[in-house]
Scaffold this active site. Structure first.
Site, PDB file in Angstrom:
ATOM      1  N   LYS A  86       0.854  -1.185   0.000  1.00 36.48           N
ATOM      2  CA  LYS A  86       0.000   0.000   0.000  1.00 36.48           C
ATOM      3  C   LYS A  86       0.881   1.223   0.000  1.00 36.48           C
ATOM      4  O   LYS A  86       1.857   1.293   0.758  1.00 36.48           O
ATOM      5  CB  LYS A  86      -0.867  -0.004   1.286  1.00 36.48           C
ATOM      6  CG  LYS A  86      -1.770   1.188   1.414  1.00 36.48           C
ATOM      7  CD  LYS A  86      -3.109   0.910   0.758  1.00 36.48           C
ATOM      8  CE  LYS A  86      -3.892   2.165   0.446  1.00 36.48           C
ATOM      9  NZ  LYS A  86      -3.501   2.821  -0.829  1.00 36.48           N
ATOM     10  N   GLN A  91       7.259   4.115   3.749  1.00 39.81           N
ATOM     11  CA  GLN A  91       5.839   3.755   3.766  1.00 39.81           C
ATOM     12  C   GLN A  91       5.597   2.485   4.575  1.00 39.81           C
ATOM     13  O   GLN A  91       4.609   2.368   5.289  1.00 39.81           O
ATOM     14  CB  GLN A  91       5.358   3.541   2.320  1.00 39.81           C
ATOM     15  CG  GLN A  91       3.862   3.471   2.160  1.00 39.81           C
ATOM     16  CD  GLN A  91       3.206   4.843   2.111  1.00 39.81           C
ATOM     17  OE1 GLN A  91       3.725   5.753   1.488  1.00 39.81           O
ATOM     18  NE2 GLN A  91       2.088   5.002   2.773  1.00 39.81           N
ATOM     19  N   LYS A 104       5.530   3.462   8.179  1.00 42.79           N
ATOM     20  CA  LYS A 104       4.357   4.303   8.410  1.00 42.79           C
ATOM     21  C   LYS A 104       3.093   3.442   8.475  1.00 42.79           C
ATOM     22  O   LYS A 104       2.278   3.569   9.380  1.00 42.79           O
ATOM     23  CB  LYS A 104       4.244   5.312   7.261  1.00 42.79           C
ATOM     24  CG  LYS A 104       3.035   6.198   7.330  1.00 42.79           C
ATOM     25  CD  LYS A 104       2.756   6.934   6.018  1.00 42.79           C
ATOM     26  CE  LYS A 104       3.975   7.443   5.286  1.00 42.79           C
ATOM     27  NZ  LYS A 104       3.644   8.440   4.266  1.00 42.79           N
ATOM     28  N   LYS A 139       5.281   1.849  -3.075  1.00 45.62           N
ATOM     29  CA  LYS A 139       5.208   3.215  -3.612  1.00 45.62           C
ATOM     30  C   LYS A 139       5.445   3.142  -5.104  1.00 45.62           C
ATOM     31  O   LYS A 139       6.106   2.218  -5.591  1.00 45.62           O
ATOM     32  CB  LYS A 139       6.311   4.083  -2.990  1.00 45.62           C
ATOM     33  CG  LYS A 139       6.058   5.560  -3.115  1.00 45.62           C
ATOM     34  CD  LYS A 139       5.200   6.024  -1.973  1.00 45.62           C
ATOM     35  CE  LYS A 139       4.839   7.481  -2.087  1.00 45.62           C
ATOM     36  NZ  LYS A 139       4.219   7.951  -0.833  1.00 45.62           N
ATOM     37  N   GLY A 146      -2.926   8.235  -4.198  1.00 43.92           N
ATOM     38  CA  GLY A 146      -2.281   9.445  -4.698  1.00 43.92           C
ATOM     39  C   GLY A 146      -1.039   9.818  -3.904  1.00 43.92           C
ATOM     40  O   GLY A 146      -0.734   9.241  -2.859  1.00 43.92           O
ATOM     41  N   ASP A 147      -0.308  10.757  -4.420  1.00 42.67           N
ATOM     42  CA  ASP A 147       0.823  11.402  -3.749  1.00 42.67           C
ATOM     43  C   ASP A 147       1.027  12.694  -4.545  1.00 42.67           C
ATOM     44  O   ASP A 147       0.097  13.140  -5.227  1.00 42.67           O
ATOM     45  CB  ASP A 147       2.060  10.479  -3.772  1.00 42.67           C
ATOM     46  CG  ASP A 147       3.131  10.898  -2.776  1.00 42.67           C
ATOM     47  OD1 ASP A 147       3.031  10.542  -1.598  1.00 42.67           O
ATOM     48  OD2 ASP A 147       4.086  11.609  -3.164  1.00 42.67           O
ATOM     49  N   THR A 160      -4.809  13.424   5.456  1.00 40.84           N
ATOM     50  CA  THR A 160      -3.392  13.602   5.822  1.00 40.84           C
ATOM     51  C   THR A 160      -3.218  14.882   6.656  1.00 40.84           C
ATOM     52  O   THR A 160      -2.592  14.860   7.721  1.00 40.84           O
ATOM     53  CB  THR A 160      -2.493  13.641   4.573  1.00 40.84           C
ATOM     54  OG1 THR A 160      -2.871  12.571   3.709  1.00 40.84           O
ATOM     55  CG2 THR A 160      -1.032  13.511   4.931  1.00 40.84           C
ATOM     56  N   ASN A 181      -2.241  19.307  -1.387  1.00 38.74           N
ATOM     57  CA  ASN A 181      -3.326  18.668  -0.641  1.00 38.74           C
ATOM     58  C   ASN A 181      -3.070  18.592   0.864  1.00 38.74           C
ATOM     59  O   ASN A 181      -3.952  18.871   1.677  1.00 38.74           O
ATOM     60  CB  ASN A 181      -3.539  17.262  -1.239  1.00 38.74           C
ATOM     61  CG  ASN A 181      -4.440  16.406  -0.398  1.00 38.74           C
ATOM     62  OD1 ASN A 181      -3.977  15.656   0.457  1.00 38.74           O
ATOM     63  ND2 ASN A 181      -5.732  16.544  -0.599  1.00 38.74           N
ATOM     64  N   SER A 225      -6.934   5.681   3.637  1.00 36.34           N
ATOM     65  CA  SER A 225      -6.952   4.835   2.438  1.00 36.34           C
ATOM     66  C   SER A 225      -7.326   3.401   2.815  1.00 36.34           C
ATOM     67  O   SER A 225      -8.064   2.734   2.088  1.00 36.34           O
ATOM     68  CB  SER A 225      -5.565   4.799   1.794  1.00 36.34           C
ATOM     69  OG  SER A 225      -5.420   5.812   0.837  1.00 36.34           O
TER      70      SER A 225
END
Ligand code: GLU
Length: 451
Positions: A90, A111, A114, A126, A165-166, A210, A241, A383
């Protein structure tokens, strides 16, 4: 030499041309020392750190597309599937010219810790491309997303890998990619992507998660410090964002964001970015794909624009929150912050926004430094809420999502501070986040044998 030193030496040699990846591996492995050293021979025998630092799978592919003038282009696409010990891969997709293998590996590695910190069953991954969305039309973005997905679709799925997204990838891009994915696989598997628009399986609250999550983290930290967001001033960077979500929640709670930034410089608004008109304008700036923060000061006369400069140490604020991208606060910025004596609290929101040298400097000087892998985990947590809703084929209310997000962020704060205490690093949230995140992954890896 210790096991950690041996592994670091091996990776520094083998991945010498991947500076961002090496930076994060050094940071994480150094802070895991108190855990590894307790059982060093066992971990060495199991090659645990070698396995933890090597992606399970790496996909790199060509992305050809045609612009509005009929000119063909080729970009590079990536998906790094780092670790699936605790769940399917993810992590987001970043479309940005600075994307390369090193940046992808660093982001996927971060990630994985996290995602572990969220307490939810998600592994780390990622992806992205060196494609630059700046100045591109909607039609060009759609064609690029379709071409990117035409290759990516074989590696993803609700139980395999769920991208989101990123930077450069929001609901619109995710929508285009999902449309193409659905055509290719011929099934309505919307849990294969998160961050979708609401009408086809997106979760309410994902767009703000976020930034809101980061603010909830600060709220929890402030309880321990005897402070409140109300009456506190914040200096942010970026205007995307994450910055938008944080600005919205901070102003709702009575705090004041006085600075944001872009690649062109920073904007200082002493009145605060605190009216719906100002906050909504950040979305407009992002959607324009001009990538220019000066547009804000052109529109709002209360603000001044400082071309080519960073706000760090130049803007008087109680809290500094980098929300842009990696290595935004460098040692010279950290020193300037310290000399000016403005703020003693650094809340990292972007992934790895502080260089190692600057992190060490802040910790030595007794700053409160909250690491991004804890602070920004609200996005990926939401997410996962979206994946759960898609799997159950139902949707939660805004209140349910917000309550879960709030609880997740408070848990993360307490888990990382407890982990730091447990390993004798009290007050060091950077080490605490790495230790708490790694603990669960290592246990899961050990339980699954050598694989
Ligand atoms: N790109 C975001 C992150 O860095 C979100 C990832 C996701 O939602 O999967 O965590």
């Amino acid at each position: 030499m210790s096991y950690v030193d041996d592994v670091l030496a091996m990776i520094e040699k083998r991945d010498a041309n991947e500076p961002e990846f090496l930076q994060t591996v050094r940071e994480v492995l150094n802070s895991l020392r108190p855990m590894i050293e307790k059982n060093e021979e066992h971990y060495r025998k199991e090659a645990l750190l070698e396995r933890l630092t090597e992606p399970e799978k790496l996909h790199e592919f060509r992305v050809p597309w045609v612009d509005d003038n009929g000119q063909a282009h080729v970009n590079r696409g990536f998906r790094v599937q780092f670790n699936s010990a605790i769940g399917p891969y993810k992590g987001g997709l970043r479309f940005q010219p600075s994307v390369n293998l090193s940046v992808m590996k660093f982001l996927a590695f971060e990630q994985m810790f996290k995602n572990s910190l969220t307490g939810l069953p998600i592994g780390g991954g990622k992806g992205g491309s060196d494609f630059n969305p700046k100045g591109r039309s909607d039609a060009e973005i759609m064609r690029f997303c379709q071409s990117f997905m035409t290759e990516l679709y074989r590696y993803i799925g609700p139980d395999e890998d769920c991208p989101a997204g990123d930077m450069g990838v929001g609901g619109k891009e995710i929508g285009y990619m999902y449309g193409q994915y659905k055509r290719i696989v011929g099934e309505y598997k919307n849990g294969a992507l998160s961050g979708k628009p609401i009408p086809f399986g997106g979760s309410v609250g994902r767009d703000t998660a976020t930034g809101y999550g980061a603010t909830y983290f600060v709220e929890e930290l402030f309880k321990d410090l005897g402070k409140t967001i109300k009456g506190t001033t914040f200096c942010l960077s970026g205007f995307g964002n994450v910055c938008w979500g944080a600005t919205k929640k901070i102003s709702e709670l009575g705090g004041k964001v006085v600075a944001i930034s872009g690649p062109d410089g920073y904007v200082y608004d002493p009145d605060g970015i605190n009216t719906p008109e100002k906050i909504d304008y950040l979305v407009e700036m992002r959607n324009s794909r001009r990538d220019r923060v000066q547009d804000y000061s052109d529109k709002f006369t209360s603000a001044e624009f400082h071309a080519g400069q960073k706000a760090w140490g130049r803007v008087n604020a109680d809290v500094y929150m980098p929300c842009a991208m990696q290595n935004d606060i460098r040692i010279e910025d950290a020193k300037r912050i310290d000399e000016e004596g403005h703020s003693k609290i650094i809340i990292e929101v972007a992934n790895m926004p502080t260089t190692q040298e600057a992190v060490d400097f802040f910790l030595e000087k007794g700053y409160i430094l909250a690491p991004s892998k804890a602070v920004n985990a609200g996005g990926v947590a939401c997410s996962e809420f979206e994946m759960s809703q898609n799997a159950m084929k139902l949707s939660w209310t805004a209140e349910e999502v917000d309550e879960k997000l709030h609880r997740t962020m408070a848990n993360i704060y307490h888990n990382i501070t407890d982990a730091a205490k447990k390993y004798g690093m009290e007050g060091n949230m950077v080490a605490g986040a790495n230790l708490a995140g790694a603990d669960k992954i290592i246990q899961a890896m050990e339980g699954q044998g050598i694989c």
